[in-house]
Write an enzyme that holds these catalytic residues in place. Structure first.
Site, PDB file in Angstrom:
ATOM      1  N   SER A  51       1.001  -1.626  -0.153  1.00 49.40           N
ATOM      2  CA  SER A  51       0.336   0.402   0.098  1.00 49.40           C
ATOM      3  C   SER A  51       0.653   1.291  -0.261  1.00 49.40           C
ATOM      4  CB  SER A  51      -1.196  -0.001   1.594  1.00 49.40           C
ATOM      5  OG  SER A  51      -1.880   0.534   0.878  1.00 49.40           O
ATOM      6  N   ASP A  70      10.828   4.526  -9.533  1.00 48.36           N
ATOM      7  CA  ASP A  70      10.950   5.403 -10.833  1.00 48.36           C
ATOM      8  C   ASP A  70      11.181   6.479 -11.277  1.00 48.36           C
ATOM      9  OD1 ASP A  70       9.075   3.005 -11.785  1.00 48.36           O
ATOM     10  OD2 ASP A  70       7.351   4.370 -11.924  1.00 48.36           O
ATOM     11  N   LYS A  96      -0.529  -3.768  -3.796  1.00 54.40           N
ATOM     12  CA  LYS A  96      -2.047  -3.711  -2.993  1.00 54.40           C
ATOM     13  C   LYS A  96      -1.811  -2.224  -4.069  1.00 54.40           C
ATOM     14  CE  LYS A  96      -5.076  -1.797  -0.132  1.00 54.40           C
ATOM     15  NZ  LYS A  96      -5.117  -1.296   1.039  1.00 54.40           N
TER      16      LYS A  96
END
Length: 604
Positions: free
Chosen positions: A304, A315, A330
């Site tokens: 989460s 990223d 999740k």
């Protein structure tokens, strides 16, 4: 005003707003496709009909008797466990620093009464919790028993302490410090959740580590100016430990991410049906210096909000993700609506996307077909995203990453594997029970270590529990052994049944060999459980880091730098982000293409 819940750790609520992994996102257990027995009866030859019927009846009676015998055994085991639980009573399993620990409560203390409310063997945990709670500022008297210690110098005499109730706020940063030699400048932060103050706590930890790194490096920071004048480049590396972090608040995840990513970077976006399409973007310089190598340590229970931070770091190529394989996966946004009777409804409203545009949700939910429902299936089905269905995305520096299935690690480090014996000892409570027995006859000394005599005493303790039926060293294989035993009884294969008894004995014998093979690891577990009755969590975490294989390997990678730079070339990023650090208040901004965000608090 709730508090003192930490005294007995009497329920599984997350303190400070950190969420738990709900069943809606957990991997569902597979259903067994058991076919119902046919209602059509076969027609045997008439001459053999009576003989077949008699034999069938004999087998059915035998099976019924065996089932009854097994039920009696299981019932006896449950009664024994229930009796032991009642004897143990309600005990402290965690005493938080700043609250119960500071007041004198310790792990293992048996609660006897709260004010005038007497705690009996049949008292429910909820009753104790309700009496512990009250308005902040009001006093509460707690009487407890600590084995081997008494209130008036007498062993096993009840003790009573007076506490003042307060609102309990459990910090998300459980510990921060240096790994190995502080002069190496490798810092470590243990972040366990994402409550309201997570960003502030991580910011403070980073600045404190930068200050400490400069001091150990022989720097001359301005003492009067505090941490505002330190040289942040002295911190050479930082391990952000998000292992088993279940997530928490969206805004807290964004707060933490802004401490690491470049100014102006997209951190996370959310899209959903009827949900404002929202983008969170950093608007301050990172607190962590661009020269500091960053590693985010994860495991399969990193989920989460923790995956938002992990995904942003990966990223944007500002750090390396380290672990065994993938995070939980999740990628859903959920709102929480309070309902009557102290209940709430958590429902999914959107999916979130990392800066590269990928959604790391690992489970797909879809409506089942009519045939599924007719054949006893569920109306809605869930399944894992197949590898062939995962799309490729690219990081800021062009590295390939994929959606669906969590965040994959950049640098693989296997955790230390627990032996079967270690798992059995942990799950059975043998470590904590022995720690209680040890405390009755011993006093903790400086530089405490489990010596050979103590280790042999622990083995005798386990042997006695095994012989008394309070523990099964073959428990990991017990269900399979019972199933095989049941089938062998039904078929009257007596020789095979004897071989099964021998197999059970051989398993126990092999498991006991782990006392020698994994002696070092078991001794470490014994020491940790004994020390848990005396030391706060922060000191236990610090001590545990010394034997943490993943942390050691990650610190080594950061210190050496070669593997890190091979995974993440940083020259271009450093050239583009070499500005001075600054603080401009709120560290991120949001943009929405629809209506303002809902008033309900979103949990990720």
């Amino acid at each position: 005003g709730t508090n003192l819940k930490d005294l007995a750790a009497v329920d599984d609520e997350e303190m400070g707003g950190a969420e738990k992994i709900e069943s809606s996102t957990a991997s569902p257990s597979s259903r067994k496709n058991e076919r119902s027995p046919s209602t059509e009866k076969a027609t045997p030859p008439v001459a053999a009909n009576d003989a077949v019927s008699k034999e069938r009846n004999k087998l059915e009676k035998k099976a019924t008797g065996d089932d009854k015998e097994e039920e009696d055994v299981e019932l006896a085991e449950r009664k024994r466990a229930r009796r032991k639980s009642m004897e143990d009573g309600i005990r402290v399993v965690s005493a938080f620093e700043g609250y119960a620990y500071d007041a004198g409560m310790r792990v293992g203390d048996k609660l006897l009464s709260v004010d005038d409310f007497e705690i009996k063997p049949t008292t429910a945990v909820d009753e104790v919790r309700n009496h512990l709670r009250g308005d902040p500022g009001t006093p509460v008297s707690i009487t407890f028993l600590r084995e081997g210690v008494g209130g008036d110098g007498k062993a096993d005499e009840p003790q009573t302490i007076q506490l003042e109730r307060a609102v309990v706020r459990i910090p998300d940063v459980k510990y921060f410090g240096f790994i190995g030699d502080p002069s190496d400048g490798i810092g470590y932060i243990d972040l366990s959740g994402f409550a309201n103050d997570a960003g502030r706590e991580v910011r403070y930890a980073i600045r404190a580590l930068q200050h400490g790194a400069e001091m150990y490096a022989g720097g001359t920071s301005n003492v009067g100016g505090g941490m505002a004048t330190i040289d942040p480049s002295k911190l050479k590396g930082l391990v952000l430990d998000l292992r088993s972090n279940p997530g928490g608040l969206l805004t807290s995840a964004v707060d933490v991410a802004t401490l690491f990513v470049p100014n102006g970077s997209d951190i996370v976006s959310a899209k959903g049906r009827g949900f404002p399409e929202t983008l969170y973007r950093s608007k301050t310089e990172p607190v962590l210096n661009p020269n500091t190598r960053l590693a985010v340590l994860v495991n399969e229970q990193t989920a989460s909000a923790a995956e938002i931070v992990t995904g942003a770091v990966q990223d944007l190529d500002v750090g390396v993700v380290v672990g065994k394989g993938r995070t939980f996966g999740k990628g859903l946004v959920q709102n929480v609506q309070d309902l009557p009777y102290q209940t709430a409804l958590k429902y999914t409203v959107a999916k979130y996307y990392t800066p590269s545009g990928r959604c790391i949700q690992s489970t797909v939910y879809k409506e089942g077909s009519a045939s599924d429902r007719e054949n006893g299936g569920t109306k809605y089905k869930s399944e894992k995203v197949a590898d062939k269905d995962r799309s490729t995305f690219y990081t800021a520096h062009g590295r390939e990453v994929k959606d669906g299935g969590g965040v994959e690690v950049d640098y693989k480090v296997e955790p230390q594997k627990a032996s079967p014996l270690e798992m059995i000892l942990l799950n059975s409570g043998a470590y904590s029970d022995y720690a209680a027995e040890w405390s009755k006859a011993h006093q903790l000394t400086d530089n405490f270590k489990v010596d050979e005599a103590t280790y042999k005493d622990f083995q005798r303790f386990v042997e006695k529990r095994q012989s008394d039926g309070d523990m099964k060293l073959e428990i990991l294989y017990d269900s399979q052994l019972k199933e095989l035993q049941k089938k062998l009884k039904a078929t009257k294969l007596d020789s095979a049944r004897r071989e099964l008894d021998k197999l059970r004995a051989d398993i126990i014998k092999d498991v006991k060999k782990d006392f020698s093979t994994y002696k070092t690891e078991i001794i470490e577990d014994i020491e940790q459980n004994i020390l848990a009755r005396y030391l706060p969590d922060s000191m236990l975490i610090e001590r545990g880091l010394k034997s943490d294989v993943q942390v050691a390997e990650t610190a080594k990678m950061l210190k050496d730098g070669k593997e890190f730079d091979k995974i993440l070339p940083r020259d271009r990023w450093l050239n583009e982000n070499s500005g001075a650090l600054k603080n401009t208040g709120q560290s991120y901004e949001t943009t929405s293409t629809l209506k303002p965000a809902p008033t309900l608090q979103s949990r990720w």
